[in-house]
Design an enzyme around this catalytic site. Structure first.
Site, PDB file in Angstrom:
ATOM      1  N   TYR A 108       0.831  -1.204   0.000  1.00 61.03           N
ATOM      2  CA  TYR A 108       0.000   0.000   0.000  1.00 61.03           C
ATOM      3  C   TYR A 108       0.863   1.250   0.000  1.00 61.03           C
ATOM      4  CZ  TYR A 108      -3.471   3.467   1.101  1.00 61.03           C
ATOM      5  OH  TYR A 108      -4.285   4.573   1.033  1.00 61.03           O
ATOM      6  N   TRP A 110       1.325   5.695  -1.570  1.00 63.55           N
ATOM      7  CA  TRP A 110       1.034   6.812  -2.454  1.00 63.55           C
ATOM      8  C   TRP A 110       2.281   7.357  -3.149  1.00 63.55           C
ATOM      9  CZ3 TRP A 110      -2.907  10.884  -3.038  1.00 63.55           C
ATOM     10  CH2 TRP A 110      -4.191  10.459  -2.698  1.00 63.55           C
TER      11      TRP A 110
HETATM   12  N1  LIG Z   1      -2.825   7.870  12.533  1.00 64.06           N
HETATM   13  C1  LIG Z   1      -3.127   8.027  11.261  1.00 64.06           C
HETATM   14  N2  LIG Z   1      -2.497   7.285  10.322  1.00 64.06           N
HETATM   15  C2  LIG Z   1      -2.798   7.450   9.017  1.00 64.06           C
HETATM   16  C3  LIG Z   1      -3.767   8.394   8.590  1.00 64.06           C
HETATM   17  C4  LIG Z   1      -4.427   9.151   9.600  1.00 64.06           C
HETATM   18  O1  LIG Z   1      -5.319   9.985   9.295  1.00 64.06           O
HETATM   19  N3  LIG Z   1      -4.068   8.955  10.908  1.00 64.06           N
HETATM   20  N4  LIG Z   1      -4.055   8.531   7.253  1.00 64.06           N
HETATM   21  C5  LIG Z   1      -3.860   7.354   6.422  1.00 64.06           C
HETATM   22  C6  LIG Z   1      -4.005   7.621   4.988  1.00 64.06           C
HETATM   23  S1  LIG Z   1      -5.479   8.384   4.503  1.00 64.06           S
HETATM   24  C7  LIG Z   1      -3.092   7.234   4.066  1.00 64.06           C
HETATM   25  S2  LIG Z   1      -3.490   7.364   2.400  1.00 64.06           S
HETATM   26  C8  LIG Z   1      -1.807   6.632   4.458  1.00 64.06           C
HETATM   27  C9  LIG Z   1      -0.632   7.074   3.564  1.00 64.06           C
HETATM   28  O2  LIG Z   1       0.426   6.185   3.672  1.00 64.06           O
HETATM   29  P1  LIG Z   1       1.511   6.002   2.512  1.00 64.06           P
HETATM   30  O3  LIG Z   1       0.872   6.206   1.178  1.00 64.06           O
HETATM   31  O4  LIG Z   1       2.216   4.724   2.734  1.00 64.06           O
HETATM   32  O5  LIG Z   1       2.506   7.218   2.794  1.00 64.06           O
HETATM   33  P2  LIG Z   1       3.576   7.933   1.843  1.00 64.06           P
HETATM   34  O6  LIG Z   1       4.432   8.754   2.745  1.00 64.06           O
HETATM   35  O7  LIG Z   1       2.881   8.659   0.745  1.00 64.06           O
HETATM   36  O8  LIG Z   1       4.429   6.717   1.289  1.00 64.06           O
HETATM   37  C10 LIG Z   1       4.941   6.692   0.000  1.00 64.06           C
HETATM   38  C11 LIG Z   1       6.370   6.138   0.037  1.00 64.06           C
HETATM   39  O9  LIG Z   1       6.795   5.924  -1.315  1.00 64.06           O
HETATM   40  C12 LIG Z   1       8.155   6.372  -1.449  1.00 64.06           C
HETATM   41  N5  LIG Z   1       8.368   6.713  -2.879  1.00 64.06           N
HETATM   42  C13 LIG Z   1       8.183   7.894  -3.499  1.00 64.06           C
HETATM   43  N6  LIG Z   1       8.423   7.774  -4.826  1.00 64.06           N
HETATM   44  C14 LIG Z   1       8.759   6.480  -5.048  1.00 64.06           C
HETATM   45  C15 LIG Z   1       9.090   5.736  -6.223  1.00 64.06           C
HETATM   46  O10 LIG Z   1       9.103   6.233  -7.336  1.00 64.06           O
HETATM   47  N7  LIG Z   1       9.342   4.405  -6.054  1.00 64.06           N
HETATM   48  C16 LIG Z   1       9.315   3.808  -4.831  1.00 64.06           C
HETATM   49  N8  LIG Z   1       9.592   2.503  -4.773  1.00 64.06           N
HETATM   50  N9  LIG Z   1       9.012   4.496  -3.714  1.00 64.06           N
HETATM   51  C17 LIG Z   1       8.726   5.805  -3.823  1.00 64.06           C
HETATM   52  C18 LIG Z   1       8.231   7.556  -0.514  1.00 64.06           C
HETATM   53  O11 LIG Z   1       9.582   7.847  -0.171  1.00 64.06           O
HETATM   54  C19 LIG Z   1       7.365   7.086   0.671  1.00 64.06           C
HETATM   55  O12 LIG Z   1       8.139   6.406   1.635  1.00 64.06           O
HETATM   56  O13 LIG Z   1      -1.523   6.940   5.823  1.00 64.06           O
HETATM   57  C20 LIG Z   1      -2.586   6.563   6.698  1.00 64.06           C
HETATM   58  N10 LIG Z   1      -2.162   6.675   8.081  1.00 64.06           N
HETATM   59  N1  LIG Z   2      -1.528  18.340   2.561  1.00 62.15           N
HETATM   60  C1  LIG Z   2      -1.991  17.083   2.498  1.00 62.15           C
HETATM   61  N2  LIG Z   2      -3.208  16.850   1.930  1.00 62.15           N
HETATM   62  C2  LIG Z   2      -3.689  15.595   1.883  1.00 62.15           C
HETATM   63  C3  LIG Z   2      -2.952  14.480   2.353  1.00 62.15           C
HETATM   64  C4  LIG Z   2      -1.682  14.752   2.949  1.00 62.15           C
HETATM   65  O1  LIG Z   2      -0.977  13.836   3.426  1.00 62.15           O
HETATM   66  N3  LIG Z   2      -1.245  16.040   3.001  1.00 62.15           N
HETATM   67  N4  LIG Z   2      -3.467  13.206   2.242  1.00 62.15           N
HETATM   68  C5  LIG Z   2      -4.550  12.992   1.278  1.00 62.15           C
HETATM   69  C6  LIG Z   2      -5.235  11.720   1.532  1.00 62.15           C
HETATM   70  S1  LIG Z   2      -4.473  10.272   1.033  1.00 62.15           S
HETATM   71  C7  LIG Z   2      -6.480  11.652   2.074  1.00 62.15           C
HETATM   72  S2  LIG Z   2      -7.236  10.134   2.283  1.00 62.15           S
HETATM   73  C8  LIG Z   2      -7.207  12.858   2.483  1.00 62.15           C
HETATM   74  C9  LIG Z   2      -7.783  12.655   3.880  1.00 62.15           C
HETATM   75  O2  LIG Z   2      -8.826  13.501   4.147  1.00 62.15           O
HETATM   76  P1  LIG Z   2      -9.376  13.531   5.646  1.00 62.15           P
HETATM   77  O3  LIG Z   2      -9.272  12.200   6.242  1.00 62.15           O
HETATM   78  O4  LIG Z   2     -10.723  14.149   5.651  1.00 62.15           O
HETATM   79  O5  LIG Z   2      -8.313  14.555   6.289  1.00 62.15           O
HETATM   80  P2  LIG Z   2      -7.762  14.779   7.763  1.00 62.15           P
HETATM   81  O6  LIG Z   2      -6.893  16.002   7.646  1.00 62.15           O
HETATM   82  O7  LIG Z   2      -7.133  13.565   8.303  1.00 62.15           O
HETATM   83  O8  LIG Z   2      -9.046  15.116   8.635  1.00 62.15           O
HETATM   84  C10 LIG Z   2      -9.831  16.264   8.388  1.00 62.15           C
HETATM   85  C11 LIG Z   2     -10.363  16.824   9.677  1.00 62.15           C
HETATM   86  O9  LIG Z   2     -11.362  15.983  10.241  1.00 62.15           O
HETATM   87  C12 LIG Z   2     -11.560  16.421  11.581  1.00 62.15           C
HETATM   88  N5  LIG Z   2     -12.069  15.310  12.388  1.00 62.15           N
HETATM   89  C13 LIG Z   2     -11.367  14.285  12.909  1.00 62.15           C
HETATM   90  N6  LIG Z   2     -12.182  13.458  13.603  1.00 62.15           N
HETATM   91  C14 LIG Z   2     -13.421  14.000  13.544  1.00 62.15           C
HETATM   92  C15 LIG Z   2     -14.695  13.603  14.053  1.00 62.15           C
HETATM   93  O10 LIG Z   2     -14.866  12.593  14.722  1.00 62.15           O
HETATM   94  N7  LIG Z   2     -15.754  14.412  13.756  1.00 62.15           N
HETATM   95  C16 LIG Z   2     -15.629  15.546  13.026  1.00 62.15           C
HETATM   96  N8  LIG Z   2     -16.722  16.231  12.756  1.00 62.15           N
HETATM   97  N9  LIG Z   2     -14.432  15.924  12.524  1.00 62.15           N
HETATM   98  C17 LIG Z   2     -13.349  15.170  12.773  1.00 62.15           C
HETATM   99  C18 LIG Z   2     -10.205  16.878  12.082  1.00 62.15           C
HETATM  100  O11 LIG Z   2     -10.322  18.125  12.715  1.00 62.15           O
HETATM  101  C19 LIG Z   2      -9.357  16.915  10.818  1.00 62.15           C
HETATM  102  O12 LIG Z   2      -8.583  18.086  10.699  1.00 62.15           O
HETATM  103  O13 LIG Z   2      -6.354  13.995   2.505  1.00 62.15           O
HETATM  104  C20 LIG Z   2      -5.563  14.122   1.311  1.00 62.15           C
HETATM  105  N10 LIG Z   2      -4.920  15.406   1.321  1.00 62.15           N
HETATM  106 MO   LIG Z   3      -5.479   8.574   2.172  1.00 65.35          MO
END
Ligand SMILES: Nc1nc2c(c(=O)[nH]1)N[C@H]1C(S)=C(S)[C@@H](COP(=O)(O)OP(=O)(O)OC[C@H]3O[C@@H](n4cnc5c(=O)[nH]c(N)nc54)[C@H](O)[C@@H]3O)O[C@H]1N2
Ligand SMILES: Nc1nc2c(c(=O)[nH]1)N[C@H]1C(S)=C(S)[C@@H](COP(=O)(O)OP(=O)(O)OC[C@H]3O[C@@H](n4cnc5c(=O)[nH]c(N)nc54)[C@H](O)[C@@H]3O)O[C@H]1N2
Ligand SMILES: [Mo]
Length: 766
Positions: A108, A110
């Site tokens: 998994y 991004w």
């Molecule tokens: N506690 C908590 N945990 C969360 C979340 C949260 O809200 N709270 N949010 C979750 C969500 S929504 C998501 S999507 C995940 C994201 O989790 P990930 O998608 O696993 O996070 P990234 O940091 O985007 O990881 C991408 C990795 O790919 C590497 N990379 C970049 N380019 C390349 C390339 O060309 N080739 C290779 N092989 N590697 C490359 C980067 O260095 C990086 O280490 O995290 C989740 N974790």
């Molecule tokens: N800059 C930046 N942008 C991103 C990403 C990133 O890593 N960096 N990741 C991208 C990815 S993969 C994803 S999936 C999306 C994620 O999109 P989201 O999951 O929606 O984003 P978050 O910033 O984790 O959360 C948004 C807000 O939800 C509020 N929140 C948390 N818990 C609760 C709750 O129980 N109730 C209510 N009402 N509000 C709550 C918090 O205040 C938080 O700031 O963002 C994307 N955009």
């Molecule tokens: Mo995500």
């Protein structure tokens, strides 16, 4: 050198390389460029890039096998030929001894790339075509709960989140926008593949200027931008379902709901009404009841409900709400609230799950296809819900529930990761470390020494975007970009594709031909571009050939009409355009889910008290949300991300009351802890978040150490050092990392150094 157009998940931009220096600038087309591009200049040649192939000392000396030295061991550099020989032999050994169900290739993540060099697509294609398959993961950390609940009740994630209400409709039609979890611009500026125009800020400004009322329902006020001129309601985290139930209760009690729509378009309303009105359990889910749960005054809740009647109302539930215990419930309940208002499918009204969380949502779809690397056929049918990786590794053979099925965890011996960072995305990283110790072999392709790379046995250095030719495109943005290589590869880094092609050759038979189909990466770009060219030709539009596209640098693709998708068609004629749910209607009750018999996900949306709410020992709720200064963990070593740290640590924002009660001042280092572990962060007093809640974004690289008492702690500020590794419910088993009950105290010990950005110790090979 001149500027070349480029594209990544944070958007289209332009980049130039002169004498080892990278300069970036926004794309001229972008009205609100993403500052994340400022992480790139300092990142390309940062010392934490992986420079040469590396093998973990313990693996080299003792061979494959479980080893808790992972994460603590040194590395031995190895040349490409030798490392690929050893890796090919190990892949063949595991396949021959255990079958492809011994290999986990979910991988998994991004990683940033165009359409071809997308690492996850590459690793999946390699494992399928060259080895015969792998244990896969399903769904995402983004939408783990919603991806499973939505098809039961409204329709698949994509039409509900992505092909539904657009920003244009909001500007024109929406009267009230209830944003549960907000719609922060930092989030909507990110979209996989790259969006060339970030329109959200201006759309919210225009809608507000027309009189659209934005209500930010979130513990953090700044989850909506100033431009929205929003009202702020801060329910306790994790209680939105109770609040929404009370809104429906008030609507029904005062005759403000839409019984005609509920009868013509929905199934299960009578049974749900019995629950909401408390006819069976003698507990009406009224405003007074919800006030006791969510902390908002009953009168505020009732007034909000009344103010919705007769208006064009859009309900938005962000991804964050479902990344929590019982995360299925607010997603389902949001749809039921919109149905009770009779608004589903109206222009600018109804329900758009996750609008404003990712740049793809609220946009129009392209009318021609964009390239995607074919994945081949996976000969293994075993899978896990993506966030159950540690459960799988720690308890092979154990049964688990998923979406009505009883499955068992396979016994995996080798995990292959390319393009993701489990030590970013997973919860309870101490437990993840124990889980990875059970493997025979852990292989990681990385651009940099992330904590994941530091736990691997074989680390292969790969190029990053900007270091290879690629095609930039996504299905919701009209700009297609010729991503010409801007900088040469770092040291010995190679493209993921070339690494896999060489591995496939070593596996023998027809593996190399099956993986490459005889194409170089340059050949693949031409081949993948064909789908778009043909699409243009079929529409009778100018269809430049690949060379013309490449010379031009970018082309603009045609887009589909803003037609409201399946929900609009269903609203107009539910018989002619049924929803893709089991009954063809909105399922306010789901007999299928009821039949699964899950106590943690019943047959209609319901308030289920969390098992892991705050306690006297852990009275604060930690919000671990998306970082504003980077994409997940990517380029945490870049200038923009580093500039936002304080004393080199992640920032923990908290309310003045909570700080004063603990003798904490702005700028103090604090220790945040739960039953799982602890991390250090720098306290920042903030007035835009409710008391009882602290906020620490994800993405600071895990840097494990210990305090003076020997208790483990991440010295840098990764919140997954304290989060809980358990699923949303038996239905979806999604990630629950957003909310965690914690305590916080001032940290007065000598401050340990952050070493996350120094490469690990290496020793010369034998
Ligand atoms: N506690 C908590 N945990 C969360 C979340 C949260 O809200 N709270 N949010 C979750 C969500 S929504 C998501 S999507 C995940 C994201 O989790 P990930 O998608 O696993 O996070 P990234 O940091 O985007 O990881 C991408 C990795 O790919 C590497 N990379 C970049 N380019 C390349 C390339 O060309 N080739 C290779 N092989 N590697 C490359 C980067 O260095 C990086 O280490 O995290 C989740 N974790
Ligand atoms: N800059 C930046 N942008 C991103 C990403 C990133 O890593 N960096 N990741 C991208 C990815 S993969 C994803 S999936 C999306 C994620 O999109 P989201 O999951 O929606 O984003 P978050 O910033 O984790 O959360 C948004 C807000 O939800 C509020 N929140 C948390 N818990 C609760 C709750 O129980 N109730 C209510 N009402 N509000 C709550 C918090 O205040 C938080 O700031 O963002 C994307 N955009
Ligand atoms: Mo995500």
């Amino acid at each position: 050198m001149s500027f070349h157009p480029h594209s990544a998940h944070w958007g289209a931009f332009q980049a130039r390389w002169d004498d080892g220096r990278l300069t970036v600038r926004p794309h001229p087309r972008d009205p609100d460029p993403n500052p994340l591009i400022d992480n790139l200049p300092g990142a390309l040649r940062h010392p934490v890039r992986v420079s040469v192939p590396m093998v973990r000392r313990g693996w080299l000396e003792r061979g494959p096998g479980p080893d808790d030295a992972r994460g603590r061991d040194g590395y031995v550099p190895m040349d490409w030929d030798e490392v690929l020989d050893r890796l090919a032999a190990e892949l063949a050994r595991v396949r021959d001894a255990h079958g492809v169900q011994g290999i986990f290739g979910g991988s998994y993540g991004w990683s940033s790339a165009g359409r071809f060099h997308h690492a996850q697509s590459q690793v999946h294609r390699f494992l399928n075509t060259a080895l015969g398959g792998y244990v896969r993961s399903v769904n995402s950390y983004s939408a783990g709960a919603s991806a499973v609940i939505l098809p039961h009740v409204l329709g698949p994630l994509e039409p509900v989140a992505m092909r539904n209400v657009t920003w244009t409709q909001i500007v024109q039609h929406t009267d009230v926008l209830l944003a549960f979890g907000g719609m922060a611009l930092k989030n909507s500026r990110v979209g996989s593949g790259g969006i060339s125009q970030h329109v959200e800020r201006e759309a919210m400004r225009q809608a507000a200027a027309r009189g659209c009322r934005f209500v930010c329902i979130s513990p953090i006020r700044s989850d909506l931008p100033q431009e929205a001129r929003a009202e702020w309601l801060a329910p306790r985290p994790g209680t939105d379902t109770a609040l929404m139930l009370a809104l429906v209760h008030t609507l029904v009690s005062e005759g403000l709901h839409d019984p005609a729509f509920l009868a013509s378009h929905c199934d299960g309303w009578p049974e749900f009404e019995t629950y909401v009105m408390g006819r069976a359990d003698r507990q009406p889910k009224d405003a007074a009841w919800a006030a006791g749960i969510c902390g908002l005054p009953a009168e505020t809740i009732a007034q909000l409900a009344r103010s919705l009647a007769g208006r064009r109302v859009l309900v938005v539930v962000s991804h964050s709400l479902q990344r929590a215990e019982h995360g299925e419930q607010p997603v389902w309940m949001g749809a039921v609230l919109a149905a009770a208002l009779g608004q589903l499918g109206l222009p600018g009204g109804g329900y758009n799950y996750a609008l404003g969380t990712i740049a793809h949502y609220g946009k129009r779809a392209n009318a021609v296809p964009v390239a995607a690397l074919p994945q081949g056929r996976n000969g293994c049918d075993r899978f896990i819900p993506v966030a159950r990786i540690a459960d799988m590794l720690l308890a092979p053979g154990t049964p688990f529930d998923y979406d009505g099925r009883r499955l068992t965890y396979p016994h995996v011996r080798l995990a292959y990761w390319a393009g993701g960072n489990p030590f970013h995305h997973h919860q309870d990283l101490w437990r993840l470390r124990r889980a990875l110790a059970t493997l025979d072999t852990f292989v990681v392709h990385e651009i940099a020494w992330t904590a994941t790379a530091r736990h691997a046995d074989i680390v292969l250095p790969c190029t990053m975007t900007l270091e290879r030719d690629d095609i930039g495109a996504t299905s919701t943005d009209p700009l297609m970009i010729a991503m010409r290589r801007v900088a040469p590869p770092h040291r010995l880094a190679r493209d993921d594709y070339d690494i896999f092609a060489d591995l496939a050759r070593r596996l023998g038979g027809d593996a190399h031909q099956a993986f490459t189909e005889g194409r170089s990466s340059a050949d693949w770009l031409r081949h993948l571009y064909e789908a778009t060219r043909k699409g243009l030709q079929d529409l009778g539009l100018p269809a430049p050939d690949f060379d013309a596209f490449w010379a031009r640098g970018e082309i603009v693709l045609p887009q589909q009409a803003d037609d409201g998708g399946i929900l609009r068609a269903f609203h107009a004629d539910p018989a002619a355009h049924p929803l893709p749910t089991p009954s063809g209607r909105v399922q306010i009750c789901s007999p299928a889910i009821a039949a699964f018999g899950y106590a943690d996900c019943p047959g209609h949306p319901a308030w289920l008290p969390p098992a892991d709410g705050p306690t006297p020992e852990h009275p604060l709720v930690l919000i671990a949300n998306q970082p504003a200064t980077r994409l997940h963990s990517q380029f945490d070593f870049g200038g923009h991300s580093q500039a936002a740290k304080r004393q080199g640590r992640e920032v923990c924002r908290l309310h003045a009351h909570d700080a004063a009660a603990r003798g904490v001042h702005d700028g103090d280092i604090v220790r945040v802890f739960s039953a799982r572990g602890a991390f250090l962060a720098c306290a920042e007093i903030a007035d835009d978040l409710m008391p009882g809640v602290i906020q620490v974004p994800t993405g600071s690289w895990f840097d494990p150490g210990a305090d003076a008492a020997g208790r483990p702690l991440c010295v840098h500020g990764n919140p997954n050092a304290v989060t809980r590794d358990s699923g949303t419910s038996s239905l979806a088993q999604g990630c629950t990392g957003q909310l965690t009950a914690v305590q916080l105290e001032r940290f007065d010990e000598a401050l340990p150094a952050v070493r996350a950005f120094e490469p690990p110790a290496t020793q010369p090979g034998s």
